[in-house]
Design a protein around this motif. Sequence first.
Motif, PDB file in Angstrom:
ATOM      1  N   ASN A  22       0.825  -1.209   0.000  1.00 40.91           N
ATOM      2  CA  ASN A  22       0.000   0.000   0.000  1.00 40.91           C
ATOM      3  C   ASN A  22       0.857   1.257   0.000  1.00 40.91           C
ATOM      4  OD1 ASN A  22      -2.329  -1.537   0.044  1.00 40.91           O
ATOM      5  ND2 ASN A  22      -2.600  -1.394   2.260  1.00 40.91           N
ATOM      6  N   ALA A  26       1.150   3.982  -3.283  1.00 38.86           N
ATOM      7  CA  ALA A  26       0.833   5.403  -3.160  1.00 38.86           C
ATOM      8  C   ALA A  26       2.051   6.276  -3.457  1.00 38.86           C
ATOM      9  CB  ALA A  26       0.302   5.697  -1.760  1.00 38.86           C
ATOM     10  N   THR A 205      -7.505  10.187   1.907  1.00 32.79           N
ATOM     11  CA  THR A 205      -7.286   8.933   1.192  1.00 32.79           C
ATOM     12  C   THR A 205      -8.339   8.639   0.131  1.00 32.79           C
ATOM     13  OG1 THR A 205      -6.004   7.930   2.985  1.00 32.79           O
ATOM     14  CG2 THR A 205      -7.100   6.425   1.475  1.00 32.79           C
ATOM     15  N   TYR A 225      -4.596   5.222   3.782  1.00 38.66           N
ATOM     16  CA  TYR A 225      -4.047   4.445   2.663  1.00 38.66           C
ATOM     17  C   TYR A 225      -3.080   3.352   3.117  1.00 38.66           C
ATOM     18  CZ  TYR A 225       0.629   6.598   2.784  1.00 38.66           C
ATOM     19  OH  TYR A 225       1.900   6.973   3.149  1.00 38.66           O
ATOM     20  N   LEU A 228      -6.005   0.784   4.606  1.00 38.77           N
ATOM     21  CA  LEU A 228      -7.316   0.696   3.961  1.00 38.77           C
ATOM     22  C   LEU A 228      -8.329   0.058   4.925  1.00 38.77           C
ATOM     23  CD1 LEU A 228      -6.422  -0.268   0.277  1.00 38.77           C
ATOM     24  CD2 LEU A 228      -6.679   2.001   1.311  1.00 38.77           C
ATOM     25  N   GLN A 232     -12.889   2.551   2.586  1.00 42.40           N
ATOM     26  CA  GLN A 232     -11.999   2.905   1.478  1.00 42.40           C
ATOM     27  C   GLN A 232     -12.192   1.960   0.294  1.00 42.40           C
ATOM     28  OE1 GLN A 232     -10.445   5.684   1.498  1.00 42.40           O
ATOM     29  NE2 GLN A 232     -10.660   6.194   3.667  1.00 42.40           N
ATOM     30  N   VAL A 237     -10.618   2.906  -3.452  1.00 44.12           N
ATOM     31  CA  VAL A 237      -9.192   3.157  -3.234  1.00 44.12           C
ATOM     32  C   VAL A 237      -8.379   1.876  -3.386  1.00 44.12           C
ATOM     33  CG1 VAL A 237      -7.475   4.092  -1.629  1.00 44.12           C
ATOM     34  CG2 VAL A 237      -9.777   5.054  -1.685  1.00 44.12           C
TER      35      VAL A 237
END
Length: 353
Positions: A22, A26, A205, A225, A228, A232, A237
């Motif tokens: 994750n 990002a 997020t 993020y 999660l 989300q 996401v």
Amino acid sequence: MTKIQDLDTPVVLIDLDRVEANLKRAQDYADGHGVKLRPHVKTHKLTQFAKRQMELGAIGITCQKIGEAEVMADAGITDIFLPYNILGAPKLKRLLALAKRTSIKVIADSTTTIDGYSKTFAGSGITIPVLVECDTGGGRVGVQKPEDALTLAKRIADSDGLHFAGLMTYPAKGTVAQANTWMEQATDLLKQAGLPPEIVSTGGTPDIWRSDENRAATEYRPGTYIYLDRFQVQEGVGSFDDCALTVLATVVSRPTDIRAVLDTGSKSLTSDTLGLQGFGRIVEYPDASIVSLSEEHGVVDLTDSKAKPKVGEMVRIIPNHVCPVSNLFDEVTFVRGDHVIETVPVAARGKVS
């Protein structure tokens, strides 16, 4: 090596492989789109994860309360943004102490907050950067109009011990364009007044994969993020397979064929629904629904679930909202697959002031 099934419940499990994936996903997106990340540590409250976020390329961290910032500073993290109105002599004294050992920035949305900062920092030998918080549609705190941002910016610039550093907002999800227009208007007014903002900070997020559309912004503050959660996933996401935090629970009762009871109630799972039905997703029984929480019990409706758990069975729950869950437990357990790696204290847990 200890296995997950050997643990006592309820316990928070953190899948390290999912955390790393994750974070990298990002950061790679941000790097590829020229976005600077300043992650919010309120989600995980762990110094080791804050450091990992910076190792991967984050420019610093965001903390919501002074207590969180103190914990992070104790761990050697010095680039800290504290987007919260700091009021009252005790907190201002702690803020000054933090500013002596970190590069900390704060916000204000009133002259009362600004004057408190100035009274604290004037004559201290330290000039603290202050951003104006702007309400671009979130409906929480912040000045209401770009003209109000200019007024406070002038007040900050004219106050002893303070430096006007820019603008900050936390927009409502799905309002990227609206927030950007607001901040562009405020930035133009500030430039015309000879006060160009060095920092324009935004975040959230749910809109992280649109962070590059914030043309007025210089940095982005995502929090959830890293783990999660059910909300989300609903927002697109990531998927349930990306969710890194689960609460391991035990089925303690099966009073009827369509009802099970877990040892995870409101003291283990957040009561936040965020518009969702129920209080979390049971990984092993996705068609079941956690319909109610008391303090130590979670009641599960099995009406729509073909498979049904047995008493004594362990299940994993993906919370609706992971951030409060991090603050409900003193410790979390790192895992890879079904193997336990280690159990660590949640360093900033309970730091609510």
